[in-house]
Design a protein around this motif. Structure first.
Motif, PDB file in Angstrom:
ATOM      1  N   THR A   1       0.824  -1.301  -0.115  1.00  0.00           N
ATOM      2  CA  THR A   1       0.022   0.003  -0.153  1.00  0.00           C
ATOM      3  C   THR A   1       0.733   1.377  -0.086  1.00  0.00           C
ATOM      4  OG1 THR A   1      -0.022  -0.141   2.419  1.00  0.00           O
ATOM      5  CG2 THR A   1      -1.816  -1.090   1.289  1.00  0.00           C
ATOM      6  N   GLY A   2       2.384   0.949   0.133  1.00  0.00           N
ATOM      7  CA  GLY A   2       3.215   2.344   0.201  1.00  0.00           C
ATOM      8  C   GLY A   2       3.372   2.714  -1.156  1.00  0.00           C
ATOM      9  N   PHE A   3       4.433   3.745  -1.176  1.00  0.00           N
ATOM     10  CA  PHE A   3       4.566   4.342  -2.046  1.00  0.00           C
ATOM     11  C   PHE A   3       5.143   3.622  -3.383  1.00  0.00           C
ATOM     12  CE2 PHE A   3       8.765   6.429  -4.221  1.00  0.00           C
ATOM     13  CZ  PHE A   3       7.861   7.161  -5.238  1.00  0.00           C
ATOM     14  N   ILE A   4       6.342   2.626  -2.993  1.00  0.00           N
ATOM     15  CA  ILE A   4       6.650   1.672  -3.696  1.00  0.00           C
ATOM     16  C   ILE A   4       5.819   0.666  -4.435  1.00  0.00           C
ATOM     17  CG2 ILE A   4       8.787  -0.018  -4.468  1.00  0.00           C
ATOM     18  CD1 ILE A   4      10.496   1.939  -2.940  1.00  0.00           C
TER      19      ILE A   4
ATOM     20  N   THR B   1      -1.592  -5.934   3.517  1.00  0.00           N
ATOM     21  CA  THR B   1      -1.678  -4.889   4.292  1.00  0.00           C
ATOM     22  C   THR B   1      -2.218  -5.149   5.973  1.00  0.00           C
ATOM     23  OG1 THR B   1      -2.850  -2.693   4.299  1.00  0.00           O
ATOM     24  CG2 THR B   1      -3.993  -4.430   3.329  1.00  0.00           C
ATOM     25  N   ARG B   2      -1.835  -4.147   6.510  1.00  0.00           N
ATOM     26  CA  ARG B   2      -2.487  -4.243   7.923  1.00  0.00           C
ATOM     27  C   ARG B   2      -3.639  -3.365   8.017  1.00  0.00           C
ATOM     28  NH1 ARG B   2       1.498  -1.042  10.942  1.00  0.00           N
ATOM     29  NH2 ARG B   2       1.370  -0.012   8.879  1.00  0.00           N
ATOM     30  N   LYS B   3      -4.217  -2.946   6.824  1.00  0.00           N
ATOM     31  CA  LYS B   3      -5.409  -1.989   7.008  1.00  0.00           C
ATOM     32  C   LYS B   3      -6.671  -3.077   6.808  1.00  0.00           C
ATOM     33  CE  LYS B   3      -3.360   2.076   4.859  1.00  0.00           C
ATOM     34  NZ  LYS B   3      -2.085   1.599   4.736  1.00  0.00           N
TER      35      LYS B   3
ATOM     36  N   LEU C   1       8.064  -5.532   0.923  1.00  0.00           N
ATOM     37  CA  LEU C   1       8.586  -4.033   0.880  1.00  0.00           C
ATOM     38  C   LEU C   1       7.941  -3.675   2.443  1.00  0.00           C
ATOM     39  CD1 LEU C   1       6.797  -2.744  -2.057  1.00  0.00           C
ATOM     40  CD2 LEU C   1       9.251  -3.189  -1.797  1.00  0.00           C
TER      41      LEU C   1
ATOM     42  N   GLY D   1       7.498  -2.431   6.152  1.00  0.00           N
ATOM     43  CA  GLY D   1       8.422  -1.830   7.352  1.00  0.00           C
ATOM     44  C   GLY D   1       7.863  -0.528   7.726  1.00  0.00           C
TER      45      GLY D   1
ATOM     46  N   ARG E   1      10.492  -4.781  10.039  1.00  0.00           N
ATOM     47  CA  ARG E   1      11.318  -5.438   8.786  1.00  0.00           C
ATOM     48  C   ARG E   1      11.487  -6.752   9.262  1.00  0.00           C
ATOM     49  NH1 ARG E   1      11.498  -0.186   8.288  1.00  0.00           N
ATOM     50  NH2 ARG E   1      11.481   0.708   6.386  1.00  0.00           N
TER      51      ARG E   1
ATOM     52  N   ALA F   1      17.719  -0.598  -2.832  1.00  0.00           N
ATOM     53  CA  ALA F   1      17.176   0.512  -3.427  1.00  0.00           C
ATOM     54  C   ALA F   1      17.666   1.751  -3.077  1.00  0.00           C
ATOM     55  CB  ALA F   1      15.620   0.672  -3.377  1.00  0.00           C
TER      56      ALA F   1
ATOM     57  N   THR G   1      13.967   6.585  -3.964  1.00  0.00           N
ATOM     58  CA  THR G   1      13.408   6.064  -5.424  1.00  0.00           C
ATOM     59  C   THR G   1      12.278   7.424  -5.613  1.00  0.00           C
ATOM     60  OG1 THR G   1      13.306   3.757  -4.677  1.00  0.00           O
ATOM     61  CG2 THR G   1      11.589   4.558  -6.181  1.00  0.00           C
TER      62      THR G   1
HETATM   63  N1  LIG Z   1      11.035   4.955  -0.827  1.00  0.00           N
HETATM   64  C1  LIG Z   1      12.383   4.835  -1.171  1.00  0.00           C
HETATM   65  O1  LIG Z   1      13.095   5.727  -1.515  1.00  0.00           O
HETATM   66  C2  LIG Z   1      13.044   3.666  -0.441  1.00  0.00           C
HETATM   67  C3  LIG Z   1      14.399   3.660  -0.799  1.00  0.00           C
HETATM   68  C4  LIG Z   1      15.204   2.297  -0.088  1.00  0.00           C
HETATM   69  C5  LIG Z   1      14.271   1.362   0.345  1.00  0.00           C
HETATM   70  N2  LIG Z   1      13.094   1.473   0.714  1.00  0.00           N
HETATM   71  C6  LIG Z   1      12.318   0.519   1.376  1.00  0.00           C
HETATM   72  O2  LIG Z   1      11.334  -0.081   0.520  1.00  0.00           O
HETATM   73  C7  LIG Z   1      10.376  -0.492   1.350  1.00  0.00           C
HETATM   74  C8  LIG Z   1       9.053   0.060   0.627  1.00  0.00           C
HETATM   75  O3  LIG Z   1       9.459   1.607   0.712  1.00  0.00           O
HETATM   76  P1  LIG Z   1       7.978   2.650   0.423  1.00  0.00           P
HETATM   77  O4  LIG Z   1       8.850   3.978   0.245  1.00  0.00           O
HETATM   78  O5  LIG Z   1       7.181   2.178  -0.525  1.00  0.00           O
HETATM   79  O6  LIG Z   1       7.453   2.695   1.816  1.00  0.00           O
HETATM   80  P2  LIG Z   1       6.242   3.111   2.552  1.00  0.00           P
HETATM   81  O7  LIG Z   1       5.714   3.817   1.762  1.00  0.00           O
HETATM   82  O8  LIG Z   1       6.418   3.595   3.964  1.00  0.00           O
HETATM   83  O9  LIG Z   1       5.307   1.866   2.516  1.00  0.00           O
HETATM   84  C9  LIG Z   1       5.725   0.643   3.581  1.00  0.00           C
HETATM   85  C10 LIG Z   1       4.574  -0.265   3.702  1.00  0.00           C
HETATM   86  O10 LIG Z   1       5.052  -1.036   4.783  1.00  0.00           O
HETATM   87  C11 LIG Z   1       3.914  -1.264   5.729  1.00  0.00           C
HETATM   88  N3  LIG Z   1       4.152  -0.928   7.012  1.00  0.00           N
HETATM   89  C12 LIG Z   1       4.285   0.244   7.846  1.00  0.00           C
HETATM   90  N4  LIG Z   1       4.746  -0.156   8.937  1.00  0.00           N
HETATM   91  C13 LIG Z   1       4.538  -1.240   9.194  1.00  0.00           C
HETATM   92  C14 LIG Z   1       4.722  -2.248  10.268  1.00  0.00           C
HETATM   93  N5  LIG Z   1       4.987  -1.733  11.594  1.00  0.00           N
HETATM   94  N6  LIG Z   1       4.686  -3.590  10.142  1.00  0.00           N
HETATM   95  C15 LIG Z   1       4.436  -3.942   8.996  1.00  0.00           C
HETATM   96  N7  LIG Z   1       4.082  -3.334   7.909  1.00  0.00           N
HETATM   97  C16 LIG Z   1       4.273  -1.848   7.896  1.00  0.00           C
HETATM   98  C17 LIG Z   1       2.639  -0.301   5.185  1.00  0.00           C
HETATM   99  O11 LIG Z   1       1.651  -0.876   4.626  1.00  0.00           O
HETATM  100  P3  LIG Z   1       0.386  -1.017   5.470  1.00  0.00           P
HETATM  101  O12 LIG Z   1      -0.004   0.041   6.462  1.00  0.00           O
HETATM  102  O13 LIG Z   1      -0.708  -1.273   4.488  1.00  0.00           O
HETATM  103  O14 LIG Z   1       0.318  -2.423   6.440  1.00  0.00           O
HETATM  104  C18 LIG Z   1       3.463   0.676   4.330  1.00  0.00           C
HETATM  105  O15 LIG Z   1       2.310   0.913   3.053  1.00  0.00           O
HETATM  106  C19 LIG Z   1      10.457   0.305   2.703  1.00  0.00           C
HETATM  107  O16 LIG Z   1      10.747  -0.759   3.633  1.00  0.00           O
HETATM  108  C20 LIG Z   1      11.773   1.140   2.474  1.00  0.00           C
HETATM  109  O17 LIG Z   1      12.455   0.993   3.912  1.00  0.00           O
HETATM  110  C21 LIG Z   1      12.539   2.694   0.129  1.00  0.00           C
END
Ligand SMILES: NC(=O)c1ccc[n+]([C@@H]2O[C@H](COP(=O)([O-])OP(=O)(O)OC[C@H]3O[C@@H](n4cnc5c(N)ncnc54)[C@H](OP(=O)(O)O)[C@@H]3O)[C@@H](O)[C@H]2O)c1
Length: 367
Positions: free
Chosen positions: A12-15, A33-35, A84, A86, A105, A220, A223
């Motif tokens: 559900t997140g950005f990536i 998702t946790r939703k 993805l 965390g 994570r 990554a 992004t």
């Molecule tokens: N964006 C970047 O630039 C980037 C770069 C390098 C690495 N990453 C890594 O790639 C992954 C995805 O990135 P993103 O930007 O899409 O991150 P994001 O938008 O924060 O999405 C992460 C997803 O993880 C779930 N989440 C959040 N807290 C959680 C918890 N306590 N337990 C289980 N699930 C949880 C959420 O989904 P629900 O609330 O729906 O469960 C959320 O949609 C991340 O782990 C990030 O660290 C991102």
């Protein structure tokens, strides 16, 4: 790629949403998702709106820790499982947040590993997110997979402002007084937390034994897409603060969201692909050059710089850490280039222009 079943934990997140858009039309995407959305089909976007016609996206609820039958059935026999999940690292690194960022994570990675082992037909490929932050603060040379230097976890290889030093001194003194100098809490403060997350997360992934499922970790870089980190950048531009950050000389490795999706596709189509891959465009820039390109693309003639001490104050106010901006991330996609992967967005100008043309002007201009 067509007719595959792709499970995305944390989708559900950005990536995850970028991947749902990229794969959801010609494949069946299953998002964990946790939703509370159990079994909702064809929902899309942060608010889980109905997906456009032709998309095939299913959402299942999970807790990010335990394997449950309702989503295990979709992992069973899946073509790709992508993890993805965390808690965002965009927060203050206090004790509570550190625990949540790390545990979320590791728990999610272990739950996916367990689900794969419980599958009657093992998924073909497991892709786990990882981060290019794992490499050291590099101002001298780029870091590739083979010879790149993983950070030694020492906090002193990070950029410091005077305020940052004072805060660190205070936090350490407090932890020493409260828990004792031999305590885990006190010793943890000597470690670079963002690198510790990356190392423990990758280790948890490597420790999961899934002999019939190929494993790939995507380190990554930042992004870029319509959302994510571009939102605060656009806000800075609007506020007239679109200049460089810190001294502007720190390197900025980035990747366009579409290229990250293309890498996932490439991994699926190349059975020899396994292990760690740096996912960063081949032409990283300095922070100063990145901000300059961003200003040009959005029509801002100037932007005030934000020095380290200003960032430290700002970060305290909005609840984040300056490390996310000031660390020099200089990473190259050595293995991908050697294996023949072609990036679509090779230069920051190209990537930023694409994102800006998809973003309403009101998001980055006051008038
Ligand atoms: N964006 C970047 O630039 C980037 C770069 C390098 C690495 N990453 C890594 O790639 C992954 C995805 O990135 P993103 O930007 O899409 O991150 P994001 O938008 O924060 O999405 C992460 C997803 O993880 C779930 N989440 C959040 N807290 C959680 C918890 N306590 N337990 C289980 N699930 C949880 C959420 O989904 P629900 O609330 O729906 O469960 C959320 O949609 C991340 O782990 C990030 O660290 C991102």
């Amino acid at each position: 790629m067509e007719n595959k079943r792709i499970v995305i934990a944390g989708g559900t997140g950005f990536i995850g949403q970028a991947m749902a858009r990229y794969f959801g039309k010609n494949n069946h995407v299953v998002i964990l998702t946790r939703k509370s959305v159990n079994g909702h089909n064809n929902r899309f976007g942060q608010g889980l709106l109905k997906a456009p016609d032709g998309y095939n996206i299913t959402y299942w609820r999970w807790d990010g820790k335990h394997v449950e039958k309702h989503w295990l059935d979709d992992v069973d026999g899946a073509d790709i499982v992508i993890n993805l999940a965390g808690r965002s690292v965009n927060c203050r690194y206090n004790e509570r947040n550190r625990k949540e960022v790390l545990d979320s994570r590791i728990d999610a990675t272990q739950a996916i590993g367990q689900a794969i082992r419980h599958s009657r037909k093992a998924p073909t490929l497991w892709i786990n997110a990882a981060s290019a932050t794992i490499y050291r603060h590099a101002m001298d040379k780029p870091q590739e997979e083979e010879h790149g230097e993983i950070s030694d976890l020492k906090k002193d290889n990070m950029p410091w402002s005077l305020l940052d030093r004072l805060r660190y001194g205070y936090t350490k003194a407090w932890a020493g007084y409260r828990y004792g100098k031999g305590s885990k809490q006190y010793k943890l403060l000597d470690k670079d937390f963002s690198v510790e997350i990356c190392r423990s997360w990758e280790q948890a992934f490597m420790d999961e034994h899934t002999p019939a499922t190929r494993k790939v970790a995507l380190r990554a870089a930042i992004t870029l897409g319509a959302g994510g980190v571009m939102v605060p950048y656009f806000n800075l531009l609007k506020a007239g603060l679109g200049g460089y950050q810190g001294n502007g000389r720190q390197m900025y490795s980035w990747i366009h969201e579409e290229d990250l999706c293309r890498i996932v596709e490439w991994c699926a189509e190349h059975p020899e692909a396994s292990g760690m891959y740096n996912c960063a465009a081949p032409n990283p820039v300095t922070n100063s050059a990145f901000m300059c390109t961003l200003r040009k693309a959005t029509g801002h003639r100037f932007g005030l710089p934000a020095f380290s001490w200003m960032l430290e104050l700002g970060a305290a106010l909005i609840g984040t850490e300056t490390e996310l901006i000031l660390k020099s991330r200089w990473v190259l996609p050595g293995r991908l280039l050697k294996a023949g992967f072609r990036f679509k967005y090779t230069h920051a100008e190209q990537a930023i222009r694409d994102i800006v043309t998809r973003t309403p002007r009101s998001r980055y201009h006051l008038f």
